[in-house]
Design an enzyme around this catalytic site. Structure first.
Site, PDB file in Angstrom:
ATOM      1  N   THR A  19       0.968  -0.862  -0.517  1.00 20.38           N
ATOM      2  CA  THR A  19      -0.274   0.177   0.706  1.00 20.38           C
ATOM      3  C   THR A  19       0.539   1.340  -0.088  1.00 20.38           C
ATOM      4  OG1 THR A  19       0.177   0.109   2.269  1.00 20.38           O
ATOM      5  CG2 THR A  19      -1.379  -1.114   1.184  1.00 20.38           C
ATOM      6  N   TYR A  20       0.108   2.377   0.115  1.00 16.01           N
ATOM      7  CA  TYR A  20       0.601   3.837   0.277  1.00 16.01           C
ATOM      8  C   TYR A  20       2.218   3.679   1.100  1.00 16.01           C
ATOM      9  CZ  TYR A  20       1.490   9.035  -0.952  1.00 16.01           C
ATOM     10  OH  TYR A  20       1.582   9.845  -1.500  1.00 16.01           O
ATOM     11  N   MET A  21       3.117   3.830   0.776  1.00 14.34           N
ATOM     12  CA  MET A  21       4.586   4.118   1.851  1.00 14.34           C
ATOM     13  C   MET A  21       4.596   5.268   1.963  1.00 14.34           C
ATOM     14  SD  MET A  21       4.900   4.332  -1.393  1.00 14.34           S
ATOM     15  CE  MET A  21       5.536   6.220  -2.292  1.00 14.34           C
TER      16      MET A  21
END
Length: 841
Positions: free
Chosen positions: A111-113
């Site tokens: 997922t978005y980091m």
């Protein structure tokens, strides 16, 4: 260390009390090392401790306690936590971690980091629980998903960093990531870390059995000494099954003492020590007793991991800026990385002092948090945006007023001054009392006035080796450096063989020894003066003074013969040349490993070094920094080239990350091998590949008539032509950054996507001439068509705007297009593709 009389099993115990009085520890002392007046503890000196143990008798077990300890699992990764753990375990810098995470995110694996939330969505939690239950059993599943306490400045706009969930297939496996990026890729190690951390966060607590026992010994006159022994064993592993710091792992081997002291949320190592079965009153036999002097250590230097943690706790920056903050400090030489520690330079102290004294509001740790609080009030309608911006830039304490005040009140000399009191003496008459340090465009220099009546200044440039680490300088070293400020330098003495003067000087590139008259001086001897570069530590010892005449004579005697070459009977010599220490045999010069001293290297070691060099393929023997031994049939070595240190294995050249170059001697062999495998997996050409097939064109003229033969397009070139305009326009990347991204994307393409470009390349006909087929129309993407239609209008409306700025503006407009407008350009792109296929047929 004692043993039980019945089982004869050794264990260790530490002295804690003498006659009921607690032995002093670190908390009982002041900052100056004196025992606090309010402390009731006993300060036991080393001699007293030795005498106490010598007269102690009657050793036996006192009270035995047993209790259970539970350890909760770590929470899923936030951006800062990922950067910290990746730095500790995978040895990646914050910037490299974020680049790797970006690749995993773009490939759909995580997922978005960029997030400061440690919460999992309901679906991710359920998937993690299911996988834990399947892999480790129901007893390892935690009791519930606890949200936990968020950071004080957290916005929690996204959930935690975790593996992405594929439709009906759960989390991707590590092997699937390895298929996309290569088994030795850093992406595999980072993903494995994220996966294990996510699973561990939903698992049960680890349970330990703690055992404590007091050991008593009788002292003369009815006294008693009490010792304490502790033991810990794992009763139930819980989350450690998924997220355990394995004993003897490469990451553990590389962990520096500073990192171990710094701790952090990592700290998952098992410190297991098992005590034998003990019962109260049981007799013991003393095996040995050691009185060790204990001194408290100062706080450790920041590592990248602990520095990122401090930024997060102070609310400085955001998750998306942590890596950039660290990289900026490195690029501007404010800090250097030595053995994983961030070492501040003298430049950093000058800049910090100037800002703290004259712009304190902009550099205080609460600046970011305060600004964000104001922006939140503006967003909520409780504050006026225009008024805030006006006050920030144009107010009485605004930025404009601050800059004008600095220009008017701060002199350039004061702005360049290094304010470090410990570098200047304070005693009257001290030769270091009048030393001042200044920062200039070419580094830091020190100056001192010879006397109050004399206007002449002694001035010397501080070698970069010292200016990069402020702690390496002290008043004694500064005094020694300034002693070389005279044109003749610091005269060490007269050489016993030549009767010529030997002096120590500091030049633009550091200290050096000069034997004989300088070039500018009278040429008494008729011979050119000999110079020899030396290291800063050798020239200026920390305790003060300069190197001795004996040392200088030994260095000037280099090169020296150390061995006889067993292969041809030739002489093997070592010395110091223009590029540092070297070893010479069979008429060729080779770099001596950094760990070897040409003055001390033995015959046996010299023969080992030349054996390693000979085992390296011809043409690859220059600048060897370290030999990693044989790897898959070929020698793997670290070499220093024009652009830094790299790995050489056969014809493969692999770059070494910047944060590992400074400590190349501690780089594990398996990591060096992984870097080589990553290079092989990237498919980049080896050295000399670009020159293969190159022919001399001397004597030939290029024909000006007829069409020039067109180079046949490759799948790679077509892919670049397809993706590069979008990267440079939409994302505003430079050409170099775009090509780096293209290389990463190309490696991640599946067979179907590559096949499309390979088919297009095969269909193109590069042959020129009148009889050639009509040129196949170029396939254009929706974004390329959009750019071609809009660029001219923007350029005409703003003729002074550069080509790059126009591209950035086009990228911004493209991102703001509605779905309907984009669909129109996509339809045009589809028509162009159909036309190209029809023409090709």
């Amino acid at each position: 260390a004692g043993e039980t009389a019945s089982t004869s099993k050794d264990f260790e115990a530490r002295l804690v009390e003498v006659d009921g009085r607690r032995v002093a520890g670190g908390k009982d002392f002041s900052l100056t090392g004196e025992l606090l007046e309010t402390s009731p503890a006993l300060w036991l000196q080393e001699t007293d401790a030795s005498e106490l143990v010598a007269v102690a008798t009657g050793w036996h077990v006192g009270q035995v306690t047993r209790k259970e300890q539970r350890r909760r699992p770590p929470r899923p990764f936030t951006t800062s936590a990922l950067q910290q753990e990746s730095n500790r375990r995978v040895r990646l810098s914050a910037a490299d971690t974020m680049r790797t995470a970006q690749r995993l995110y773009e490939a759909g694996f995580i997922t978005y980091m960029r997030t400061d939330s440690a919460s999992l969505s309901a679906s991710a939690y359920d998937q993690a629980v299911s996988q834990v239950r399947e892999t480790h059993g129901q007893d390892h599943v935690g009791t519930g998903h606890e949200k936990g306490k968020a950071q004080a400045f957290a916005q929690e706009a996204h959930e935690a960093i975790r593996p992405a969930i594929r439709d009906g297939a759960g989390f991707p496996t590590v092997s699937e990531v390895a298929e996309s990026f290569g088994q030795a890729s850093a992406a595999v190690r980072v993903y494995d870390l994220i996966l294990r951390r996510t699973l561990a966060s939903v698992m049960a607590d680890a349970v330990y059995d703690l055992t404590g026992a007091s050991v008593t010994a009788e002292l003369p006159e009815g006294g008693r000494a009490t010792f304490r022994a502790n033991g810990k064993t794992v009763k139930f592993s819980g989350f450690l099954q998924a997220y355990e710091h394995k004993e003897g792992s490469s990451s553990e081997a590389q962990e520096s003492p500073a990192e171990r002291r710094a701790g952090g949320d990592e700290a998952l190592e098992d410190d297991d020590s098992l005590l034998p079965a003990l019962e109260e009153g049981q007799d013991l036999v003393l095996v040995s007793a050691v009185a060790r002097e204990h001194s408290t250590a100062p706080p450790p230097r920041y590592t990248e991991a602990s520095f990122v943690k401090e930024l997060e706790q102070c609310g400085v920056g955001r998750p998306s800026t942590y890596a950039q903050i660290v990289e900026t400090l490195k690029e501007r030489n404010y800090v250097s990385v030595q053995q994983s520690q961030l070492i501040p330079s003298l430049t950093a102290f000058v800049v910090t002092s100037l800002l703290e004294n004259h712009c304190p509001s902009y550099v205080k740790p609460s600046f970011t948090a305060s600004m964000e609080a104001t922006l939140d009030r503006i967003a909520a309608g409780d504050a006026d945006r225009s008024q805030y911006l006006s006050e920030y830039f144009l107010g009485e304490q605004g930025l404009e007023e601050t800059v004008q005040r600095l220009d008017a009140t701060v002199s350039p000399e004061e702005a360049r001054r290094v304010h470090l009191p410990h570098l200047c003496g304070s005693q009257e008459g001290d030769s270091t009392a009048s030393i001042e340090l200044f920062l200039g465009p070419y580094g830091v220099w020190a100056e001192r006035r010879a006397s109050l009546e004399d206007d002449q200044l002694e001035r010397v440039k501080i070698p970069s080796e010292f200016s990069a680490d402020a702690s390496s300088l002290n008043p004694a070293r500064l005094d020694a450096l300034l002693s070389t400020a005279q044109p003749v330098g610091r005269v060490l003495g007269t050489h016993p063989d030549t009767q010529l003067p030997v002096s120590l000087k500091v030049g633009p590139y550091g200290p050096y020894i000069q034997h004989g008259q300088s070039v500018e001086g009278p040429e008494d001897s008729g011979e050119k003066a000999k110079t020899l570069s030396v290291t800063c530590n050798a020239a200026f010892p920390r305790e003060g003074g300069t190197m001795s005449m004996d040392q200088a004579v030994r260095l000037l005697a280099l090169p020296r013969e150390v061995a006889v070459d067993p292969e041809d009977g030739g002489v093997v010599t070592v010395g110091i040349g223009r590029y540092g220490p070297f070893i010479r045999f069979k008429g060729a010069y080779h770099k001596l490993p950094a760990s070897e001293d040409p003055l001390e290297i033995s015959e046996e070691r010299a023969l080992e070094v030349i054996a390693v060099i000979r085992a390296t393929p011809a043409g690859q023997r220059k600048g060897i920094e370290r030999d990693f031994g044989e790897f898959e049939g070929q020698r793997l070595v670290a070499k220093r080239g024009r652009f830094g240190v790299y790995l050489s294995w056969g014809k493969v050249r692999a770059a070494i990350p910047k944060d590992l170059v400074a400590d190349i001697d501690s780089l594990p062999e398996d990591m060096a091998q992984s870097l080589v495998k990553d290079k092989l997996a990237s498919g980049s050409p080896s050295k000399g590949g670009a020159k293969a097939g190159k022919k001399s064109t001397s004597g030939k003229k290029k024909s000006s008539k007829g069409a020039t033969k067109k180079r046949k397009a490759t799948a790679w070139s077509l892919f670049c032509a397809d993706r590069r305009p979008e990267l440079m326009g939409t994302e505003g990347l430079s050409l170099g950054a775009a090509m780096q991204r293209l290389g990463e994307e190309w490696k991640g393409l599946d067979e179907a996507a590559r096949g499309k470009y390979e088919k297009s390349a095969a269909e193109q006909d590069p042959s020129p001439g009148a009889g050639a087929n009509p040129r196949t129309p170029r396939r254009r993407t929706a974004y390329q068509i959009f750019v071609s239609e809009r660029r001219k209008a923007i350029a005409e409306s703003s003729p002074s705007v550069s080509f790059g700025e126009v591209s950035k503006e086009l990228g911004r407009v493209w991102r703001e297009l509605s779905a309907l407008e984009r669909a129109q350009f996509e339809e045009k792109a589809a028509n162009t593709a159909q036309e190209a296929e029809t023409t090709a047929l």
